[in-house]
Enzyme design. Structure first.
Site, PDB file in Angstrom:
ATOM      1  N   GLU A 191       0.979  -1.073   0.120  1.00  7.32           N
ATOM      2  CA  GLU A 191      -0.026   0.153   0.028  1.00  7.32           C
ATOM      3  C   GLU A 191       0.906   1.338  -0.081  1.00  7.32           C
ATOM      4  O   GLU A 191       0.485   2.274   0.395  1.00  7.32           O
ATOM      5  CB  GLU A 191      -0.888  -0.067   1.144  1.00  7.32           C
ATOM      6  CG  GLU A 191      -1.741  -1.229   1.507  1.00  7.32           C
ATOM      7  CD  GLU A 191      -2.734  -1.526   0.225  1.00  7.32           C
ATOM      8  OE1 GLU A 191      -2.675  -0.935  -0.608  1.00  7.32           O
ATOM      9  OE2 GLU A 191      -3.434  -2.786   0.280  1.00  7.32           O
ATOM     10  N   ARG A 282       5.278   8.537  -6.752  1.00 11.43           N
ATOM     11  CA  ARG A 282       4.320   8.425  -8.015  1.00 11.43           C
ATOM     12  C   ARG A 282       4.304   9.898  -8.345  1.00 11.43           C
ATOM     13  O   ARG A 282       4.081  10.874  -7.524  1.00 11.43           O
ATOM     14  CB  ARG A 282       3.324   7.489  -7.607  1.00 11.43           C
ATOM     15  CG  ARG A 282       2.286   8.042  -6.879  1.00 11.43           C
ATOM     16  CD  ARG A 282       1.008   7.172  -6.775  1.00 11.43           C
ATOM     17  NE  ARG A 282      -0.046   7.597  -5.989  1.00 11.43           N
ATOM     18  CZ  ARG A 282      -1.443   7.292  -6.034  1.00 11.43           C
ATOM     19  NH1 ARG A 282      -1.682   6.256  -6.900  1.00 11.43           N
ATOM     20  NH2 ARG A 282      -2.254   7.640  -5.243  1.00 11.43           N
ATOM     21  N   GLY A 299     -12.521   6.148 -18.692  1.00  8.81           N
ATOM     22  CA  GLY A 299     -13.736   6.608 -18.827  1.00  8.81           C
ATOM     23  C   GLY A 299     -14.249   6.996 -20.134  1.00  8.81           C
ATOM     24  O   GLY A 299     -15.389   7.453 -20.336  1.00  8.81           O
ATOM     25  N   ASP A 376      -1.948  -0.475 -10.001  1.00  4.41           N
ATOM     26  CA  ASP A 376      -2.581  -1.775  -9.879  1.00  4.41           C
ATOM     27  C   ASP A 376      -2.419  -2.440 -11.279  1.00  4.41           C
ATOM     28  O   ASP A 376      -2.908  -2.147 -12.421  1.00  4.41           O
ATOM     29  CB  ASP A 376      -3.663  -1.881  -9.389  1.00  4.41           C
ATOM     30  CG  ASP A 376      -3.691  -1.514  -7.855  1.00  4.41           C
ATOM     31  OD1 ASP A 376      -2.662  -1.704  -7.058  1.00  4.41           O
ATOM     32  OD2 ASP A 376      -4.930  -1.210  -7.460  1.00  4.41           O
ATOM     33  N   TRP A 429      -0.446   5.385  -0.037  1.00  5.38           N
ATOM     34  CA  TRP A 429      -1.261   5.506  -1.400  1.00  5.38           C
ATOM     35  C   TRP A 429      -2.608   5.589  -1.294  1.00  5.38           C
ATOM     36  O   TRP A 429      -3.449   5.573  -2.012  1.00  5.38           O
ATOM     37  CB  TRP A 429      -0.603   4.919  -2.493  1.00  5.38           C
ATOM     38  CG  TRP A 429      -0.967   3.658  -2.847  1.00  5.38           C
ATOM     39  CD1 TRP A 429      -1.436   2.671  -2.192  1.00  5.38           C
ATOM     40  CD2 TRP A 429      -0.824   3.137  -4.354  1.00  5.38           C
ATOM     41  NE1 TRP A 429      -1.821   1.586  -3.008  1.00  5.38           N
ATOM     42  CE2 TRP A 429      -1.230   1.676  -4.395  1.00  5.38           C
ATOM     43  CE3 TRP A 429      -0.490   3.678  -5.449  1.00  5.38           C
ATOM     44  CZ2 TRP A 429      -1.137   0.974  -5.317  1.00  5.38           C
ATOM     45  CZ3 TRP A 429      -0.463   2.694  -6.559  1.00  5.38           C
ATOM     46  CH2 TRP A 429      -0.726   1.433  -6.393  1.00  5.38           C
ATOM     47  N   ASP A 489      -5.108  -6.743   3.107  1.00 10.63           N
ATOM     48  CA  ASP A 489      -6.473  -7.118   2.342  1.00 10.63           C
ATOM     49  C   ASP A 489      -7.757  -7.168   3.328  1.00 10.63           C
ATOM     50  O   ASP A 489      -8.671  -6.570   2.911  1.00 10.63           O
ATOM     51  CB  ASP A 489      -6.382  -8.291   1.513  1.00 10.63           C
ATOM     52  CG  ASP A 489      -5.215  -8.196   0.411  1.00 10.63           C
ATOM     53  OD1 ASP A 489      -5.304  -7.478  -0.444  1.00 10.63           O
ATOM     54  OD2 ASP A 489      -4.307  -9.105   0.679  1.00 10.63           O
ATOM     55  N   GLN A 498     -16.285  -3.576  -0.007  1.00  8.79           N
ATOM     56  CA  GLN A 498     -16.412  -4.122  -1.372  1.00  8.79           C
ATOM     57  C   GLN A 498     -16.899  -5.850  -0.860  1.00  8.79           C
ATOM     58  O   GLN A 498     -17.313  -6.326  -1.575  1.00  8.79           O
ATOM     59  CB  GLN A 498     -15.164  -4.265  -1.922  1.00  8.79           C
ATOM     60  CG  GLN A 498     -14.754  -3.036  -2.371  1.00  8.79           C
ATOM     61  CD  GLN A 498     -13.356  -3.080  -3.090  1.00  8.79           C
ATOM     62  OE1 GLN A 498     -12.914  -3.964  -3.456  1.00  8.79           O
ATOM     63  NE2 GLN A 498     -12.745  -1.792  -3.062  1.00  8.79           N
TER      64      GLN A 498
END
Length: 578
Positions: A191, A282, A299, A376, A429, A489, A498
């Site tokens: 992460e 990043r 998108g 990712d 992040w 996780d 989720q």
């Protein structure tokens, strides 16, 4: 024309340990989908570029726990069953829509039938059902830099014992060397979670805790990655943002809340503290072009809609269509139109990068700027269906670019080792670039359990320094269950909603297995049948050695560091689960 700057992709590949832990909607099918949607298409793209003679560079991290699953015979066998069933459902859909006279949906079903069959063909024959070896061959060819990961992907800033950081980082380096035949140069901290040097009061007295760069330095890692905000400067939280009651406790103790750090440009890596380890940040600009579903390329109206599936086969037959278009009003997907749009987005990204590199190159003569874009891996192909093709086209363009050098973090460090040092704040992040995604009201119950287990594991290693036979097997399995409990996780899935029920169950299941093993170890009465059952269910890291969790003497602050006086950080208290 001389190169004015460098650019590198870093693809972070990770999935939780889901082997034999459910199927749909949460469980092993997560790995099956990623193999089908992302890992095989990505390898196909990279091998195709190599066959063209394209001299590209890309960095790819594969977490140790994902690597275990990608090479597990049971997962591979289940993946084959999954793909056979998927193709059968798509064939059924094609027959169904043909009978209805819906030529558009029948055409899409035939398209996906062909797509999935060629994925199976590539998996079985081009890559011999061995994806890790396929990635290794690309590294051996000098096209890919494989980046190491840490154990089961724990969120290290919230761990209470240095033995935990050493265990996961050390395991990551050992597994990398075993699988890829060399030592890693860089590691992806889970992460992008970073913990700076600090004092910990959890045990009732102040104990100095080194920053995570210390543990990376110990195993020869030369670089890691952080969020842009961590390097850009600003408020540095000496007291991490935890639950409100925790912050109030620290405030009452009179501990300083924050200090100001100097701002640094994220286009260069920096040494961290007094270590030999560099941090890459990043890049915000290039990151937003790909991460953002609303403003970035994914998108685009012609691209495939992720959130709507066909009821018969589960494939996605619709396109995004437009901003705010309800799922029921989405138009049918047109693969030709969608993939025809990729070239324009690849060209736009390269133009954007040209200006970005040029703007930074004017700030310093040497070394040249390094723009780093981490994502990712599963974003490409799975979430953004056309993303692998976009990545392929960008790599092809940048490999021959006259002013931008396409490189990897390790190669950049070899050529331009940094000399300037930086102090980093605790960061990630995740949302807010802090710890809130993993520690919040919904997950706070997990952390006392984890912290209690960390201390227990150190105590058990100390009690059994030279175990053999069944006792050693039980100790190694206890270490394995602890690794699985510590996965980031579980709190992540709870926080995001989720799969909160699934994640809570998985956490409690591994915790119960750890508790049972500890009880058996302390009584020195190992239940061999139960041990065998647990080991068959949770089998990653077959060469795991429980001594990995051995405690270390309390370290002293480095000479000349700002930690000569005891600025205290009191963390969440430890407690054993019921």
């Amino acid at each position: 024309m001389a190169k004015t700057g460098a650019f590198g992709f870093v693809l972070h590949s990770h999935l939780p340990y889901v082997r034999q832990a459910g199927t749909w909607p949460h469980g092993e099918e997560m790995v099956h989908e990623a193999i089908c949607d992302t890992y095989v298409p990505l390898l196909q793209a990279l091998y195709a570029l190599a066959e063209e003679g394209c001299d590209y560079r890309v960095a790819i991290e594969i977490t140790p726990i994902l690597a275990e699953q990608l090479s597990d015979p049971l997962v591979i066998a289940d993946y084959r069953v999954y793909m056979a069933a998927l193709i059968d459902r798509v064939d059924q859909a094609e027959r169904h829509y043909s009978r209805l006279g819906d030529a558009s949906l029948a055409h899409l079903a035939r398209y996906y039938a062909g797509w999935n069959r060629q994925i199976v063909e590539a998996f079985e024959h081009q890559f011999q059902a061995d994806l890790l070896s396929a990635f290794r061959r690309l590294q051996d060819a000098g096209l890919v830099e494989l980046v190491a990961g840490a154990g089961t992907h724990p969120f290290l800033p919230l761990m209470s014992r240095d033995s935990t950081a050493r265990a996961h980082i050390g395991l990551g380096v050992r597994e990398y060397a075993r699988r890829f035949g060399r030592q890693p140069r860089c590691m992806w901290l889970p992460e992008c979670g970073y913990r700076p040097p600090e004092y910990d009061l959890s045990g009732g007295h102040a104990v100095f805790r080194p920053g995570l760069e210390t543990f990376l330095d110990e195993v020869g890692i030369r670089g890691f990655f952080a969020d842009s905000s961590a390097v850009e400067g600003g408020e540095v939280a000496i007291v991490p943002a935890r639950a409100s009651s925790y912050r109030e406790e620290v405030a009452r103790a009179g501990v300083p809340r924050a200090r100001r750090l100097p701002a640094h440009n994220t286009a260069w890596p920096y040494l961290v503290g007094q270590s030999n380890v560099a941090v890459f940040a990043r890049d915000r600009l290039t990151g937003g072009q790909v991460w953002s579903a609303s403003e970035g390329y994914p998108g685009h109206f012609a691209y495939r809609e992720f959130h709507k599936k066909d009821a018969i086969c589960g494939m996605r037959f619709w396109k995004i269509t437009g901003n705010g278009v309800a799922l029921g009003e989405k138009q049918h997907y047109d693969p030709t139109l969608a993939f025809g749009s990729v070239a324009a987005h690849a060209d736009h990204f390269v133009r954007l990068l040209e200006a970005h590199v040029a703007g930074n190159a004017g700030l310093m003569a040497q070394p040249p700027p390094m723009i780093l874009s981490p994502y990712d891996t599963e974003l490409f192909g799975h979430w953004w269906f056309e993303g692998v093709e976009w990545l392929k086209q960008v790599l092809r363009r940048l490999a021959v670019h006259p002013t931008i050098e396409l490189t990897t973090p390790g190669d950049y460090l070899d050529r331009y080792p940094p000399e300037e040092s930086i102090a980093l704040p605790e960061s990630s992040w995740g949302a807010g670039a802090d710890t809130r995604t993993w520690f919040n009201d919904a997950t706070s119950w997990m952390w006392p359990i984890v912290h209690g287990y960390e201390q227990q594991m150190e105590d058990i290693v100390r009690r059994f320094p030279t175990a053999t036979g069944t006792l050693e097997t039980a100790l190694n399995q206890a270490a394995r269950e602890l690794l699985l409990v510590e996965s980031s996780d579980w709190p992540f899935l709870v926080s995001t909603g989720q799969a909160d029920a699934y994640a809570s169950l998985r956490f409690r299941t591994h915790a119960a297995r750890f508790d049972s093993l500890v009880d058996q170890l302390l009584s020195e009465r190992i239940q061999e049948e139960e041990l065998g059952t647990t080991a068959a269910l949770d089998n990653p890291f077959s060469t795991l050695d429980y001594h990995l969790f051995a405690g270390q003497p309390e370290p002293a602050p480095p000479a000349g560091s700002p930690f000569g006086t005891k600025t205290a950080v009191q963390r969440v208290p430890a407690a054993r689960s019921n």
